[in-house]
Every structure is written in structure tokens, then in C-alpha cells.
Scaffold this motif. Structure first.
Motif, short mmCIF file in Angstrom:
data_model
loop_
_atom_site.label_atom_id
_atom_site.label_comp_id
_atom_site.label_asym_id
_atom_site.label_seq_id
_atom_site.Cartn_x
_atom_site.Cartn_y
_atom_site.Cartn_z
N LEU A 88 -8.56 4.04 3.52
CA LEU A 88 -7.81 5.54 2.49
C LEU A 88 -7.25 6.65 3.64
O LEU A 88 -6.92 7.31 2.56
CB LEU A 88 -9.18 5.68 1.62
CG LEU A 88 -9.43 7.07 1.21
CD1 LEU A 88 -8.41 6.66 0.09
CD2 LEU A 88 -10.81 7.20 0.77
N GLU B 29 -12.57 -1.05 6.37
CA GLU B 29 -10.86 -1.17 5.53
C GLU B 29 -10.72 -0.31 4.47
O GLU B 29 -9.97 0.69 4.19
CB GLU B 29 -10.98 -2.77 5.21
CG GLU B 29 -10.96 -3.60 3.82
CD GLU B 29 -12.64 -3.68 4.24
OE1 GLU B 29 -13.82 -3.60 5.13
OE2 GLU B 29 -13.16 -4.05 2.91
N VAL B 30 -11.83 -0.16 3.81
CA VAL B 30 -11.42 1.40 2.87
C VAL B 30 -11.68 2.20 2.93
O VAL B 30 -10.32 3.10 2.49
CB VAL B 30 -13.20 0.74 1.48
CG1 VAL B 30 -13.14 1.79 0.75
CG2 VAL B 30 -12.94 -0.59 1.16
N ASP C 287 -6.83 -4.69 -5.41
CA ASP C 287 -8.41 -5.03 -4.61
C ASP C 287 -9.24 -3.13 -4.48
O ASP C 287 -8.17 -2.73 -5.38
CB ASP C 287 -8.47 -5.51 -3.66
CG ASP C 287 -6.64 -4.77 -2.75
OD1 ASP C 287 -7.33 -3.94 -1.57
OD2 ASP C 287 -6.50 -4.64 -2.61
N ALA C 288 -10.06 -3.12 -3.94
CA ALA C 288 -10.26 -2.32 -4.04
C ALA C 288 -10.17 -1.07 -3.41
O ALA C 288 -9.39 -0.08 -3.33
CB ALA C 288 -12.05 -2.05 -3.60
N THR C 289 -8.83 -1.61 -2.05
CA THR C 289 -8.85 -0.75 -0.84
C THR C 289 -7.23 -0.12 -1.81
O THR C 289 -7.07 1.09 -1.84
CB THR C 289 -8.19 -1.62 0.28
OG1 THR C 289 -9.07 -2.40 0.94
CG2 THR C 289 -7.35 -0.05 1.01
N LEU D 197 -8.34 2.02 -4.83
CA LEU D 197 -8.52 3.58 -4.22
C LEU D 197 -7.30 4.23 -3.21
O LEU D 197 -7.66 5.69 -3.84
CB LEU D 197 -9.53 3.41 -3.00
CG LEU D 197 -10.09 4.64 -2.69
CD1 LEU D 197 -11.20 5.08 -4.04
CD2 LEU D 197 -11.39 3.65 -1.17
N LEU E 119 -15.04 3.72 -8.08
CA LEU E 119 -15.41 2.86 -7.15
C LEU E 119 -16.90 2.05 -7.08
O LEU E 119 -16.81 1.13 -7.25
CB LEU E 119 -16.50 4.19 -5.88
CG LEU E 119 -15.36 4.70 -5.04
CD1 LEU E 119 -16.16 5.53 -3.96
CD2 LEU E 119 -14.57 3.58 -4.07
N ARG F 137 -17.55 -1.83 4.99
CA ARG F 137 -15.99 -1.73 4.28
C ARG F 137 -15.38 -0.89 5.52
O ARG F 137 -14.67 0.25 4.31
CB ARG F 137 -16.19 -1.50 2.89
CG ARG F 137 -17.25 -2.73 1.73
CD ARG F 137 -16.95 -3.81 1.33
NE ARG F 137 -15.64 -3.95 1.48
CZ ARG F 137 -14.88 -3.79 -0.01
NH1 ARG F 137 -16.27 -4.21 -0.71
NH2 ARG F 137 -13.29 -4.57 0.00
N THR G 231 0.61 -0.91 0.14
CA THR G 231 0.06 0.11 -0.19
C THR G 231 0.74 1.22 -0.05
O THR G 231 0.00 2.56 -0.82
CB THR G 231 -0.75 -0.06 1.36
OG1 THR G 231 -1.19 -1.09 1.51
CG2 THR G 231 -2.39 1.32 0.58
N ILE H 24 -18.06 -1.09 -5.15
CA ILE H 24 -18.37 -0.52 -4.01
C ILE H 24 -19.27 0.76 -3.73
O ILE H 24 -19.66 1.98 -4.62
CB ILE H 24 -17.43 -0.08 -3.88
CG1 ILE H 24 -15.92 -1.07 -3.46
CG2 ILE H 24 -17.28 0.54 -1.68
CD1 ILE H 24 -14.92 -0.51 -3.04
#
Lengths: 500, 145
Positions: free
Chosen positions: A359, A354-355, A58-60, A63, A337, A352, A19, A342
Motif C-alpha cells: 500500500l 505485503e498489505v 484480494d486484500a492488497t 486496498l 479492511l 501482513r 497493481t 483484515i
């Protein structure tokens, strides 16, 4: 305590090496995108989204990468404002007013450092404010039913459209075109509409195709038309030192600019351009005659840069908590998103976490990365600025094509993208804003859905749309947001044009 | 002036076509009070109102480009459409080099620089996308390698 445990969760995600690496890459790319004239945050993020998506993040991660680009672009915009007198992106327009005069006086380095620190102060304070404010708005949004959401979408269109054009009819037209395009395809209800036997249209118009076409491809046309005037750095950048005295003198300017910018950013539709404009104007009238504004006053670069970066953070609040973007770039982030499946809104914070908190923690870290890149390492970006448009623009075009092509693999989507590009160019010529079109395509489905649900709940009584105090307030704000610019324009001209 | 009027007239025709098309939408057996047609009707109606406003209260004429710039926009469009259709059969490298080269030449008419830009961008982006980002791109026409 809630906040602390949420932040701990966020940092546990943000501090993972992968990340962190994404945040650094995003900040670097973002600063370049912001610095290059002709590549702003919205089209820069737009061309990168399809590529990010085809990488299968993945989403995180996706983003984190894109919001780092977004923050980075806001930092980077000032570099060409100061050195070339050409704003690297629209929000950096106000920075040219005092930044370029400072550079001409041989204080380019000072201007870059002061504006870089101001960007940091604005973005950092806004991220903290986002962190404190967003959960409350999310909790408030839990009370929203279909009637409130319908009114909220209306508010987003009216304020975003109202700010984006000088002609309300054209802004409304743009929103309606976007909504109309959103109706194409099967949608949630499963009834195919406006497909006319074309299988490509069954799934509807991919909003990424529309975004890349309207923002990136149209930019190529605009550049071609203006014959890509070669930009050259007319001022010298000597050694970059830290002007401690001037930084201390502009400290309160930065704080004031940040607060004004953040408020402007939270309001749906206002965005970073308004944030920097308001911060500059407020500072100018606050300092008054004692200032040297327009002739190289350091406060004239500190205020708009704090304002525009704080607004960038503020614009994330309505996007994350309500699913309503506050600016063009956050509209593009909303598209990201939605592509990742999402749904932004209050449930994002509970379902979510964690997202959201990953972020927010990343943004806090990204600010320090950006400060390092934009102050000690600013010379790297100055060199990149010298890439001539004859290389940059073909590059942007090719990346746009490859991005969409690798996403869908269909020539139909590429043709559609070109069509949107031509449309974007034509509309920009005619002062028809393009951001409401994107907003319409993004929100059209949910807007209709909420209207239909509201009517089902009430058995077809249209008065149900005004049945709660929140809904009424949103309707009033929407109408005011649409009407007020007509009157405001008589008193307040658009930001002063840069002529020299 | 004329631009806004023509655009308004075109949008009215488009909106009428949109509304006409909306009338043919199949309504499900047990529809909700609004149904799938109402929202499109509202949109079409709104477009007509805005278009009429644009026709009767047009803005000052936009700053249209001279014919020569317009021609270069048409050429760029043709290049992009050509690129769309050749990307699949001819692979990434050749169409990209050609399209990027032509666009570059349009922005700054120096043939050698344009050729270098085209080839450089094609190779550079290919390396970036294929090896850096791991996107499955075909470099040459199928059967060459």
C-alpha cells in the motif's frame, strides 16, 4: 535497513502491471469523484467499495484501488473549488477562498497548477512520514491491552464527534446510535441480540449498507431538497502553463502546510478538513499584512491544498497502526479492511507486511500519477465537471443500489440502505454528525469485547481500566477531546462560510 | 427547537425499548463479569442522557424544507423502494431506466432529457457492470430472452 527491505517488498508488489493499472484507475476515478461537487471522498469511496468487493479482489488489490481513489479525491476537490467556487469536497472548502478569486482574474490555470503541485508536495511528504512513523506507532501499540484499547476507542469517538458537530450531546448521541446498532446480531460472543426472530439481522447490520446509505443515498436527498442547482463554469480556463516563479515563491508555504496538515491528520478524528483549515489559517497569520489572502493570493491555494493532502496521508497512520480511523473516509477504508477480514493494528505490520508495504509503495507511485493527471491533464477533469446533477445523482443512486445488491442480493439490505439514507438526511439537517454512527457500527464489537476482556482479566474491577499510564493518558486525551471544542468554539468560529 | 425536542423524545422511547429488549438477552451458562447485557444497557442509558440534554437545551430550529421539496423527497423514497422490489423480478434495465428517469426529472424537469438520462444510465451501467466488471446482472425479466 528494515525500512529498505520493507520498501523493496512493497515495490515488488506495487510495480506489478495489475497493481499499477489499479492505481491508475483509482487515481482517475478519485480525481473525478473529488472534482464533482456533491461527491466527496467518503461517499465516493463508499459507493465503490461494494462493487470492488463483489469483483473478488484480494486484500492488497482492493486496498490499492480504494486508497488511490482516496488520494485522488483529495487532489480533485480543488478543481471545482477554483473553477466553480463550490468545493468538490469538504476539505477543499478553504481552497475556494483564494482559488476562485484567482480564477476570476484569469489565472485559473495558474491556480490549478499551483494547487496541484501543492497537493503533490503534501501527499508525498505525508506518505514518507507515514512510512517512517507508522512502524513506531505499531510497535507502541503492541503494549496495548484491552484497557488501553477501550480507552483508545473512547478517544476516537470523543475527538471525531467533538470536531464533527457544534453540539457535543448530538455527537455523543450519534456515536451511541452507532454502538447500539453494532450490538445487533450474533457478534463474536455468539449470543443473538436484538434480532427478534428476523433472520436478516442474525449476522448484524452490514456496515457497508449503513455507509452507502448514510453517505451516498442521503446525498441524493440533500441534492433533491436543494433542487440540484445547476452548476456552470463561470470562469474561463485558457491554456495551462507552469507558473515557475509562483511555484518557487510558494515552495515554503507548501512545506509548512504539509507539516501542519500531517499532524492534524494523525490526530484521531481531525481529518483533512481540519488539516486544510489549519494550514490556511497558519499561513495567513504567518504572512500577515503582506499577503493578499482572500483576494487571490497563490499562497492561499498552496497552503490548504498541501494541508489537506498531507492530512489525508496522516489519517492513514492511526487507521493502519491502531485500527482507529482519523476521519470519515478512513472510517470507510477501515470498513473495507474489515470486510476483507483484515484486522488493522500492530499485528498488520508483522502478519501482513505485503498489505502495508504494498500500500505504501503504491501511494508513493500514485502521487506521481496524480501529479501527471492533475497538472498536464487537468482539462479532462474540467470537462467532466460539466456533467449536470440531473445525470450525476441518478447515476450515483443506481451505482449504490447495484453495489449493495450485487454484494448481498437481498432486498432487505436495500431497504435498510434507503432507511439509512433518510436517516442521514434528517441527521444532517439537525446537525447530528453521521461519521460517528459509522465509527460506532465499525468499532462497537471490538469496544465491547475489550471491555469484557478487561473485566475478565481483573475479575470485574472497573479500576483496571485506568491501571496503566498509557490508558490514563488516553482517558485524559479523550475527555479533553470531548470538552475542549466547547471552549474552543467560543474563541474560534467554524471555518468562514463561503458566501459569494 | 421543536425538532430537537421531538427527536429527543423519540430517542428516549427508542432507548427504553432497546434497554427492555436487552433485558431479554440470554446469558450464557458461564458468563464473564460483564456479560452480554451490560454494554447495551450503558448505550441505552447514554442515549437517554443525550436525548434529555437535547430536549432541555435544544439548538435553533433546523432549516426544514417547504412542503413541496419534502414531497419530492417522499416521491424519491417511493421510487427507491419500488426499485428495490422490481430489480429482481423485472431485471436490471427496465427498473433502472424508470427510477433513474424519475430522479433525473425531479432534479431538472425536462421530460426528454430525463427519459434519455434514464435509458442512457440503464444501458450504460448495464454494459459497465455486466461486461466491464463481470457482475451477474439479469437484463430483462426472466423468460424474455
Amino acid at each position: 535497513m528494515d525500512l529498505l527491505s520493507n520498501l523493496a517488498l512493497g515495490f515488488s508488489i506495487a510495480l506489478s502491471p495489475f497493481t499499477l493499472m489499479l492505481a491508475v484507475i483509482g487515481c482517475f476515478l478519485g480525481t473525478i469523484i473529488g472534482a464533482l461537487p456533491g461527491l466527496g471522498p467518503s461517499n465516493g469511496v463508499a459507493i465503490l467499495i461494494p462493487i470492488t468487493f463483489s469483483l473478488g479482489f484480494d486484500a492488497t488489490s482492493a486496498l490499492v484501488l480504494m486508497t488511490s481513489v482516496y488520494y485522488g479525491a483529495m487532489y480533485g476537490g480543488r478543481i471545482s473549488s477554483i473553477l466553480l467556487n463550490i468545493p468538490g469536497d469538504e476539505p477543499a472548502l478553504m481552497t475556494t477562498l483564494d482559488g476562485y478569486p484567482m480564477a476570476k482574474q484569469g489565472k485559473a490555470g495558474d491556480a490549478l497548477v499551483i494547487s496541484g503541485v501543492a497537493s503533490f508536495v503534501g501527499a508525498f511528504l505525508a506518505t514518507i512520514a507515514l512510512m517512517l512513523l507508522a512502524p513506531y506507532i505499531a510497535r507502541l501499540a503492541y503494549k496495548f491491552g484491552p484497557a488501553e484499547y477501550f480507552a483508545l476507542y473512547l478517544l476516537a469517538f470523543s475527538t471525531l464527534g467533538g470536531m464533527a458537530s457544534n453540539n457535543q450531546a448530538k455527537a455523543a448521541m450519534a456515536s451511541l446510535i452507532g454502538l447500539g446498532l453494532a450490538m445487533i446480531g450474533q457478534g463474536q460472543s455468539g449470543t443473538p441480540r436484538f434480532v427478534h426472530g428476523n433472520l436478516h439481522l442474525m449476522d448484524g447490520i452490514d456496515f457497508l449498507v449503513a455507509i452507502v446509505g448514510l453517505f451516498a443515498v442521503s446525498e441524493v436527498f440533500v441534492f433533491l431538497e436543494s433542487h440540484g442547482k445547476e452548476s456552470s463554469i463561470g470562469v474561463k480556463l485558457e491554456k495551462v502553463t507552469v507558473p515557475v516563479k509562483e511555484l518557487a515563491a510558494t515552495f515554503w508555504t507548501m512545506i509548512r502546510g504539509s507539516i501542519i496538515g500531517f499532524v492534524a491528520g494523525v490526530l484521531p478524528g481531525a481529518g483533512a478538513s481540519l488539516g486544510s483549515f489549519m494550514a490556511y489559517m497558519a499561513e495567513k497569520s504567518y504572512i500577515g499584512e503582506k499577503g493578499n489572502f482572500g483576494k487571490g493570493d497563490p499562497r492561499g491555494v498552496a497552503a490548504p491544498e498541501a494541508g489537506n493532502n498531507a492530512a489525508a496521508g496522516g489519517a492513514l497512520v492511526p487507521m493502519l497502526t491502531l485500527g482507529v480511523p482519523g476521519s470519515g473516509t478512513t472510517a470507510v477504508l477501515l470498513a473495507l479492511l474489515m470486510t476483507l477480514n483484515i484486522t488493522p493494528g500492530p499485528t498488520l505490520f508483522t502478519d501482513r507486511p505485503e498489505v502495508v508495504w504494498g500500500l505504501i509503495a503504491t501511494l508513493l507511485i500514485a502521487n506521481f500519477v496524480l501529479l501527471a493527471m492533475n497538472v498536464p491533464m487537468v482539462k479532462i477533469f474540467v470537462r467532466i465537471l460539466m456533467v449536470p446533477p440531473a445525470i450525476l445523482l441518478p447515476g450515483v443512486t443506481m451505482i449504490s443500489f447495484v453495489g449493495i445488491y450485487s454484494l448481498s442480493g437481498s432486498s432487505f439490505d436495500l431497504l435498510l440502505m434507503i432507511l439509512f439514507g433518510i436517516m442521514g438526511w434528517l441527521f444532517r439537517k439537525m446537525d447530528i454528525p453521521t461519521v460517528p454512527i459509522i465509527l460506532g457500527i465499525l468499532l462497537g464489537g471490538s469496544m465491547e469485547d475489550n471491555l469484557r476482556r478487561a473485566m475478565t482479566l481483573s475479575g470485574g474491577d472497573p479500576l483496571y481500566l485506568f491501571s496503566s499510564p498509557i490508558a490514563v493518558v488516553l482517558w485524559v486525551m479523550a475527555i479533553l477531546g470531548f470538552v475542549a471544542p466547547i471552549f474552543l468554539r467560543r474563541y474560534l468560529r467554524k471555518p468562514p462560510a463561503v458566501t459569494d | 427547537m421543536a425538532g430537537d425536542r421531538i427527536f429527543g423524545a423519540v430517542m428516549i422511547v427508542v432507548a427504553l425499548g432497546y434497554i427492555l429488549s436487552a433485558t431479554t438477552i440470554q446469558v450464557p451458562l458461564f458468563p464473564d463479569p460483564v456479560g452480554p447485557k451490560t454494554f447495551p444497557f450503558m448505550i441505552g442509558g447514554g442515549v437517554i442522557v443525550c436525548a434529555l440534554y437535547m430536549m432541555f437545551r435544544p439548538d435553533p430550529e433546523a432549516d426544514w424544507p417547504p412542503l413541496r421539496s419534502l414531497l419530492s423527497l417522499v416521491i424519491a423514497t417511493i421510487v427507491m423502494i419500488g426499485y428495490t422490489y422490481t430489480l429482481k423480478p423485472l431485471g436490471f434495465l427496465i427498473p433502472t431506466a424508470l427510477a433513474a428517469g424519475i430522479l433525473s426529472y425531479q432534479l431538472s424537469p425536462r421530460p426528454v432529457a430525463a427519459i434519455l438520462t434514464g435509458v442512457g444510465l440503464a444501458v450504460g451501467l448495464f454494459v459497465l457492470f455486466r461486461y466491464g466488471l463481470d457482475l451477474g446482472l439479469q437484463p430483462f425479466p426472466r423468460g424474455w430472452l
